[in-house]
Design a protein around this motif. Structure first.
Motif, PDB file in Angstrom:
ATOM      1  N   TYR A   1       0.927  -1.147  -0.096  1.00  0.00           N
ATOM      2  CA  TYR A   1       0.012   0.010   0.005  1.00  0.00           C
ATOM      3  C   TYR A   1       0.816   1.185  -0.065  1.00  0.00           C
ATOM      4  O   TYR A   1       0.697   2.176  -0.700  1.00  0.00           O
ATOM      5  N   GLU A   2       2.020   1.072   1.009  1.00  0.00           N
ATOM      6  CA  GLU A   2       2.692   2.455   1.157  1.00  0.00           C
ATOM      7  C   GLU A   2       3.604   2.672  -0.375  1.00  0.00           C
ATOM      8  O   GLU A   2       3.827   3.792  -0.674  1.00  0.00           O
ATOM      9  N   ALA A   3       4.052   1.567  -0.749  1.00  0.00           N
ATOM     10  CA  ALA A   3       4.645   1.522  -2.070  1.00  0.00           C
ATOM     11  C   ALA A   3       4.134   2.061  -3.188  1.00  0.00           C
ATOM     12  O   ALA A   3       4.351   3.206  -3.828  1.00  0.00           O
ATOM     13  N   LYS A   4       2.731   1.377  -3.260  1.00  0.00           N
ATOM     14  CA  LYS A   4       1.985   2.045  -4.496  1.00  0.00           C
ATOM     15  C   LYS A   4       1.326   3.786  -4.157  1.00  0.00           C
ATOM     16  O   LYS A   4       1.406   4.656  -5.010  1.00  0.00           O
ATOM     17  N   ARG A   5       1.335   3.848  -2.666  1.00  0.00           N
ATOM     18  CA  ARG A   5       1.039   5.473  -2.542  1.00  0.00           C
ATOM     19  C   ARG A   5       2.241   6.419  -2.728  1.00  0.00           C
ATOM     20  O   ARG A   5       2.040   7.382  -3.609  1.00  0.00           O
ATOM     21  N   ASN A   6       3.269   5.695  -2.518  1.00  0.00           N
ATOM     22  CA  ASN A   6       4.618   6.764  -2.876  1.00  0.00           C
ATOM     23  C   ASN A   6       4.540   6.876  -4.341  1.00  0.00           C
ATOM     24  O   ASN A   6       4.835   7.843  -4.748  1.00  0.00           O
ATOM     25  N   GLU A   7       4.669   5.707  -5.097  1.00  0.00           N
ATOM     26  CA  GLU A   7       4.561   5.642  -6.509  1.00  0.00           C
ATOM     27  C   GLU A   7       3.591   6.757  -7.064  1.00  0.00           C
ATOM     28  O   GLU A   7       3.889   7.620  -7.606  1.00  0.00           O
ATOM     29  N   PHE A   8       2.288   6.578  -6.719  1.00  0.00           N
ATOM     30  CA  PHE A   8       1.128   7.539  -7.056  1.00  0.00           C
ATOM     31  C   PHE A   8       1.318   8.998  -6.690  1.00  0.00           C
ATOM     32  O   PHE A   8       1.297   9.973  -7.766  1.00  0.00           O
ATOM     33  N   LEU A   9       2.142   9.183  -5.404  1.00  0.00           N
ATOM     34  CA  LEU A   9       2.470  10.457  -5.166  1.00  0.00           C
ATOM     35  C   LEU A   9       3.431  11.122  -6.027  1.00  0.00           C
ATOM     36  O   LEU A   9       3.364  12.364  -6.456  1.00  0.00           O
ATOM     37  N   GLY A  10       4.442  10.491  -6.125  1.00  0.00           N
ATOM     38  CA  GLY A  10       5.605  10.767  -7.047  1.00  0.00           C
ATOM     39  C   GLY A  10       4.934  11.115  -8.495  1.00  0.00           C
ATOM     40  O   GLY A  10       5.335  12.230  -8.931  1.00  0.00           O
ATOM     41  N   GLU A  11       4.202  10.213  -9.030  1.00  0.00           N
ATOM     42  CA  GLU A  11       3.623  10.494 -10.375  1.00  0.00           C
ATOM     43  C   GLU A  11       2.859  11.939 -10.241  1.00  0.00           C
ATOM     44  O   GLU A  11       2.705  12.611 -11.307  1.00  0.00           O
ATOM     45  N   LEU A  12       2.073  12.015  -9.179  1.00  0.00           N
ATOM     46  CA  LEU A  12       1.170  13.206  -9.065  1.00  0.00           C
ATOM     47  C   LEU A  12       1.973  14.566  -9.065  1.00  0.00           C
ATOM     48  O   LEU A  12       1.693  15.333  -9.673  1.00  0.00           O
ATOM     49  N   GLN A  13       3.187  14.317  -8.422  1.00  0.00           N
ATOM     50  CA  GLN A  13       3.986  15.392  -8.221  1.00  0.00           C
ATOM     51  C   GLN A  13       4.652  15.880  -9.596  1.00  0.00           C
ATOM     52  O   GLN A  13       4.713  16.977  -9.919  1.00  0.00           O
ATOM     53  N   LYS A  14       5.024  14.941 -10.277  1.00  0.00           N
ATOM     54  CA  LYS A  14       5.463  14.762 -11.667  1.00  0.00           C
ATOM     55  C   LYS A  14       4.531  15.713 -12.644  1.00  0.00           C
ATOM     56  O   LYS A  14       4.897  16.521 -13.051  1.00  0.00           O
ATOM     57  N   LYS A  15       3.365  15.193 -12.443  1.00  0.00           N
ATOM     58  CA  LYS A  15       2.308  15.839 -13.274  1.00  0.00           C
ATOM     59  C   LYS A  15       2.178  17.220 -13.021  1.00  0.00           C
ATOM     60  O   LYS A  15       1.874  17.913 -13.903  1.00  0.00           O
TER      61      LYS A  15
END
Ligand code: GTP
Ligand code: MG
Length: 388
Positions: free
Chosen positions: A282-296
């Motif tokens: 969950y945390e890995a996915k969340r971080n991945e998602f947050l990273g992508e969100l920041q990039k976007k």
């Protein structure tokens, strides 16, 4: 849920459904000018030998009608997946209510094969191959009254060998349970079932029976010497309905669920073969998602700044053009004004000259009148003097 599918339209899907379930599901033929394949679900409650059966039939409208049939199977696959997805979503809920869940998953797909007597069409093979990991396929030969008995036998074995050589997995009647093993083994030999559909009742002997009448004779739907309709009904509704449900859940849905959860990043064990932690995933996915969100977000910000700059430059250019236009107008206006003033002066001078000339002319005229009057008086005086 049942899915009647065929590589072509007008093959007798609706008629067979009506015959199977003793009802009138649909009377109008489908319109065959749809831009794509559409799936239409209808739910019914049926009474089958004292058992109330809730059944949904999903008709494939327009399958095989398009000129380009490459993607015809996609809406069917998407529909099946959407039902699996709905079930998975329910399963993943914290408060799930699977015991009274309205299960819309497709439990069987009756695949109608045209009674050509030749071989399967490539569209049939492609479609069945795409569906076989998602649904229990039961192949049937439609309108079997239009094919001769000896040809039918060859046609059946040709179809079965083509399915095998193309690796198409059709539904296997279960033979592991004693009560149904024998009947299922015997019935498997008759696959694909050659069926005839009709809702018309014809008098045979002293009984009414569902049949199709021809000038040369009568084809009885429920006569096992005429076609395999009864075998299909037995297998589908009476003997294997529970197994169809079970297979759907344990094989097809399980496969969907596994692929979907893996796609979401879940695993049973981590690379060191330790149980996989849901929290970590969950945390890995969340971080991945947050990273992508920041990039976007950063991309969007930069895009926004760029757009603003572009717009600013455009506006400045427009402003410059406007200033130039204004200056030009101002200059033209001043020139015009000067011309008008010059003209005014010229005209005023002309008016002055005219006035002067007019005054001189009037003076001359009055002088002339005066001297005229004096001359007349002198003449009169002269006349009077001569009379006296
Ligand atoms: P669409 O929904 O329009 O694609 O057609 P469908 O596959 O539902 O076919 P439908 O049941 O409407 O039947 C089309 C025609 O085939 C009708 O004229 C039926 O009477 C005829 N038909 C249906 N079943 C049989 C059959 O077993 N044998 C013969 N010879 N004709 C049949
Ligand atoms: Mg129909």
């Amino acid at each position: 849920m049942l899915l009647p599918t065929a590589g072509e339209t007008g093959i007798g899907k609706s008629t067979l459904m009506d015959t199977l379930f003793n009802t009138k599901f649909e009377s109008d033929p489908a319109t065959h000018n749809e831009p794509g394949v559409r799936l239409k679900a209808r739910s019914y409650e049926l009474q089958e030998s004292n058992v109330r059966l809730k059944l949904t039939i999903v008709d494939t409208v327009g399958f095989g009608d398009q000129i380009n049939k490459d993607d015809s199977y996609k809406p069917i696959v998407e529909y099946i997946d959407a039902q699996f997805e709905a079930y998975l979503q329910e399963e993943l809920k914290i408060k799930r209510s699977l015991f009274n869940y309205h299960d819309t998953r497709i439990h069987a797909c009756l695949y109608f094969i045209a009674p050509t007597g030749h071989s399967l069409k490539s569209l049939d093979l492609v479609t069945m191959k795409k569906l076989d990991s998602k649904v229990n396929i039961i192949p049937i030969i439609a309108k079997a009254d239009t094919i001769a008995k000896n040809e039918l036998h060859k046609f059946k074995s040709k179809i079965m060998s083509e399915l095998v050589s193309n690796g198409v997995q059709i539904y296997q009647f279960p033979t592991d349970e004693e009560t149904v093993a024998e009947i299922n083994a015997t019935m498997s030999v008759h696959l694909p079932f050659a069926v005839v559909g009709s809702t018309e009742e014809v008098k045979i002997g002293n009984k009414m029976a569902k049949a199709r009448q021809y000038p040369w004779g009568v084809v009885q739907v429920e006569n096992e010497n005429h076609c395999d309709f009864v075998k299909l009904r037995e297998m589908l509704i009476r003997v294997n309905m529970e197994d169809l449900r079970e297979q759907t859940h344990t094989r097809h849905y399980e496969l969907y669920r596994r692929c979907k959860l893996e796609e979401m990043g879940f695993k049973d064990t981590d690379p060191d073969s330790k149980p996989f932690s849901l929290q970590e995933t969950y945390e890995a996915k969340r971080n991945e998602f947050l990273g992508e969100l920041q990039k976007k977000e950063e991309e969007m910000r930069q895009m926004f700044v760029m757009r603003v700059k572009e717009k600013e430059a455009e506006l400045k250019e427009a402003e410059k053009e406007l200033h130039e236009k204004f200056d030009l107008l101002k200059r033209t206006h001043q020139e015009e004004k000067k011309k008008v003033e010059d003209k005014k002066k010229e005209l005023e001078e002309e008016v002055n000259n005219f006035q002067k000339k007019k005054a001189a002319a009037q003076l001359l005229q009055s002088q002339a009148q005066q001297s005229g009057a004096q001359q007349t008086k002198k003449d009169k005086d002269k006349k009077n003097a001569s009379f006296t």
